[in-house]
Design an enzyme around this catalytic site. Structure first.
Site, PDB file in Angstrom:
ATOM      1  N   TYR A 440       7.208  -0.475   7.882  1.00  0.00           N
ATOM      2  CA  TYR A 440       7.024  -0.747   6.461  1.00  0.00           C
ATOM      3  C   TYR A 440       5.722  -0.186   5.908  1.00  0.00           C
ATOM      4  O   TYR A 440       4.893   0.314   6.644  1.00  0.00           O
ATOM      5  CB  TYR A 440       7.219  -2.226   6.135  1.00  0.00           C
ATOM      6  CG  TYR A 440       6.328  -3.253   6.797  1.00  0.00           C
ATOM      7  CD1 TYR A 440       6.703  -4.584   6.805  1.00  0.00           C
ATOM      8  CD2 TYR A 440       5.110  -2.935   7.386  1.00  0.00           C
ATOM      9  CE1 TYR A 440       5.910  -5.564   7.366  1.00  0.00           C
ATOM     10  CE2 TYR A 440       4.314  -3.895   7.949  1.00  0.00           C
ATOM     11  CZ  TYR A 440       4.712  -5.207   7.930  1.00  0.00           C
ATOM     12  OH  TYR A 440       3.917  -6.160   8.490  1.00  0.00           O
ATOM     13  N   GLU A 441       5.619  -0.252   4.563  1.00  0.00           N
ATOM     14  CA  GLU A 441       4.529   0.383   3.811  1.00  0.00           C
ATOM     15  C   GLU A 441       4.468   1.894   4.066  1.00  0.00           C
ATOM     16  O   GLU A 441       3.393   2.478   4.135  1.00  0.00           O
ATOM     17  CB  GLU A 441       3.174  -0.262   4.124  1.00  0.00           C
ATOM     18  CG  GLU A 441       3.079  -1.715   3.747  1.00  0.00           C
ATOM     19  CD  GLU A 441       3.427  -1.998   2.299  1.00  0.00           C
ATOM     20  OE1 GLU A 441       3.258  -1.096   1.465  1.00  0.00           O
ATOM     21  OE2 GLU A 441       3.885  -3.103   2.007  1.00  0.00           O
ATOM     22  N   GLY A 442       5.623   2.499   4.200  1.00  0.00           N
ATOM     23  CA  GLY A 442       5.703   3.917   4.519  1.00  0.00           C
ATOM     24  C   GLY A 442       5.741   4.089   6.016  1.00  0.00           C
ATOM     25  O   GLY A 442       4.767   3.810   6.706  1.00  0.00           O
TER      26      GLY A 442
END
Length: 592
Positions: A440-442
């Site tokens: 997550y978060e890229g």
């Protein structure tokens, strides 16, 4: 039981990440070393005594959706309220809104402690802190006045709403729509998924930051706006009004972080309110919401990186404690009678040293990134330098540290042997929790793309070349030192830095010549190469620091282990960067 490594955290902050120098230069107000130590000590006490004992309960019970309400695990609502009562949510927020105005470095250090104690719980304040940053940077004065003080205190929680079933990292494909109203508000309609702490009863109100598209917006990312959507509407006097028209439709059933409610959110279907549509307020300008959201995302990426550090620290502590107690066989060369503690067996020792080196190296990378963020605001004469340094380090801190968290947690299970595969030891939970962080978060692959295409090319590559020169200075200092025990550290570190320089120059040249695909094929190994070189360099910087804390010999030994064992990988990684282009053709053939 987790014990916060307060002394090691303080050492890394002060002597590796530059906190002590910043304090000496007066860049951090009246902050002193004693205050830093006191804050970290109290954070450690809260994490050990209050938070960590609830981590297993959170994992076992998980968050649940009961009669339309999100129910947290036993004790977690009180835990949240006790946590905000300690003032922890507002460490870095401006004093005018009730915060303490402390440096980001200190907040990142406390985030490590919370996430080591319980990553599922540590996710909650991370999103609220990001909401505060976005509102300060882009919110209207009216929105700031109405929402900031409550968000800073933590009485109200914040979230980030990007992902939709058909639009993950490609946020330009999102379909959540916004409609204008004559009173200056908007109405939102759509679905968001994977919303961390999207709903719960621990906070009085939850303030969502939601990406949506207006009817006349341009296509793609240029047509995205950011909106503030509270769970309960807020009256002019600050009191809570009626429920807004959205709800948590379901909770995800996840591999780990079970105590964290990950929600599917439905906006504007008419379940609440007099008319359909979630009432929303614009943050920033129409069609420029992605830039506003990146204010949240950039610092969130560093916060996710520190989650990798936190899991690695907890896993390392658990593995070392087990290895000291567990006896099996006889270690080579032992003269003691009976079976030996497994920590005396060479392969176990190798794994434990790898765990320690990755943990301490990742911590230093994340803290150095936080230092750059702080100095970009507090060192006016070098603001551009520090902005570039923060930009370069952010994707490495996020990706290398979260990969390290998974690797270290996996090694921790291996050290435990069969007992590591049993849930009761807690080693398995750490690996399950850690596995989300590289996603997550890229994803870490996206971080590699960002590193190679945007951050490596800053100032036409001059910033990274200057940074490599700084790292070479550390290696030279090792070579010139009179400290015993470094062995071949200087030579190995210089060779690894040369590998980084070669790979960096090749990637810069390929992009300048228009061969971006070939550069991207080597982006992920380059990212790991950079992280390993930083690990070796920062461990060396720590070992060179003359602090009378009795740890100097241990730091040199760990630095030497990393240089002579782990940095051997950098030559192969540099080769993979250069030959990565061949994988493109191989993929076209083998995966057809």
């Amino acid at each position: 039981m987790y014990k916060a490594p307060v002394e090691e955290i303080a050492f890394t902050l002060k002597h590796v990440a530059g906190l002590e120098q910043a304090m000496e230069e007066g860049r951090l107000g009246d902050l002193s070393g004693d205050v830093v130590d006191a804050i970290l000590t109290e954070a450690g006490r809260f994490a050990e005594d209050v938070m960590e004992p609830l981590a297993e309960i959170g994992d076992r019970q998980g968050a649940k959706l009961v009669d339309g309400k999100v129910v947290l695990p036993d004790g977690w609502e009180k835990l949240y309220r006790d946590w905000i009562a300690g003032g922890w949510n507002g460490l870095t927020a401006p004093e005018e809104f009730g915060g303490q105005g402390l440096p980001h470095m200190l907040n990142i250090a406390t985030l490590e402690i919370w996430n080591s104690a319980s990553m599922a719980f540590g996710l909650a304040p991370t999103l609220t802190m990001g909401a505060v940053e976005a509102l300060i940077a882009h919110g209207s004065e009216d929105l700031k006045g109405k929402y900031l003080s409550k968000l800073v205190s933590g009485e109200w929680a914040g979230t980030m709403n990007l992902t939709e079933p058909h639009a993950g990292s490609d946020v330009g494909a999102l379909r959540t729509r916004a409609e204008r109203r004559d009173d200056g508000t908007y109405r939102l309609f759509g679905q968001k998924i994977f919303i961390t702490w999207g709903d719960h009863e621990a906070a009085e109100n939850i303030v969502h930051f939601v990406l949506a598209r207006l009817p006349d917006a341009p296509a793609g990312t240029r047509g995205i706006s950011l909106f503030l959507v509270p769970k309960f509407l807020v009256n002019d006097d600050g009191s809570l009004g009626p429920r807004n028209d959205y709800f948590a439709h379901s909770l995800e059933h996840k591999l780990g972080i079970h105590g964290s409610p990950t929600c599917t959110m439905i906006y504007g279907d008419g379940k609440y309110g007099a008319e359909k549509g979630a009432v929303a307020w614009l943050v920033g300008e129409e069609n420029k919401g992605l830039a506003c959201m990146f204010t949240m995302m950039n610092n969130a990426r560093l916060a996710v990186g520190i989650q990798g550090v936190a899991i690695a620290e907890a896993a390392t502590q658990k593995a070392i404690a087990y290895a000291r107690e567990r006896t099996q066989g006889r270690a080579p060369g032992t003269t003691a009678s009976g079976m030996s503690p497994i920590i005396e067996h060479p392969d176990i020792a190798r794994m434990l040293l790898t765990m320690k080196a990755l943990t301490q190296g990742s911590r230093a990378i994340c803290y150095a990134c936080a230092e750059a963020i702080d100095m970009s605001h507090r060192d006016a004469g070098k603001a551009r330098h520090w902005q570039e340094r923060a930009a370069l380090l952010t994707p490495i801190a996020k990706s290398f540290s979260t990969d390290a968290g998974v690797d270290v947690a996996s090694l921790g299970i291996q050290v435990h042997g069969g007992m590591g595969f049993i849930e009761e030891t807690g080693a398995a939970r750490l690996l399950r929790d850690a596995r989300i962080a590289p996603i997550y978060e890229g994803t870490n692959g996206i971080q590699a793309i960002d590193l190679v295409t945007r951050k490596l090319t800053i100032a036409d590559g001059e910033h990274v070349r200057g940074f490599i020169g700084e790292l070479r200075g550390i290696a030279d200092a090792v070579a010139k030192s009179n400290l015993d025990g470094f062995g071949e550290t200087a030579d190995r570190l210089n060779a690894a830095i040369a590998d980084l320089e070669t790979a960096s120059d090749w990637l810069l040249a390929r992009q300048a010549e228009g061969h971006a695909a070939e550069a991207l094929a080597g982006a992920t190994p380059y990212q790991r190469l950079f992280g390993l070189v930083l690990t070796g360099s920062y461990l060396a910087k720590a070992a060179l620091t003359d602090v009378a804390d009795g740890e100097g010999e241990k730091r040199i030994a760990l630095c030497r282990f990393a240089a002579e064992n782990m940095l051997a990988e950098t030559a192969a990684l540099a080769d993979r960067v250069v030959t990565g282009a061949s994988s493109l053709e191989a993929a076209r053939i083998a995966l057809a």
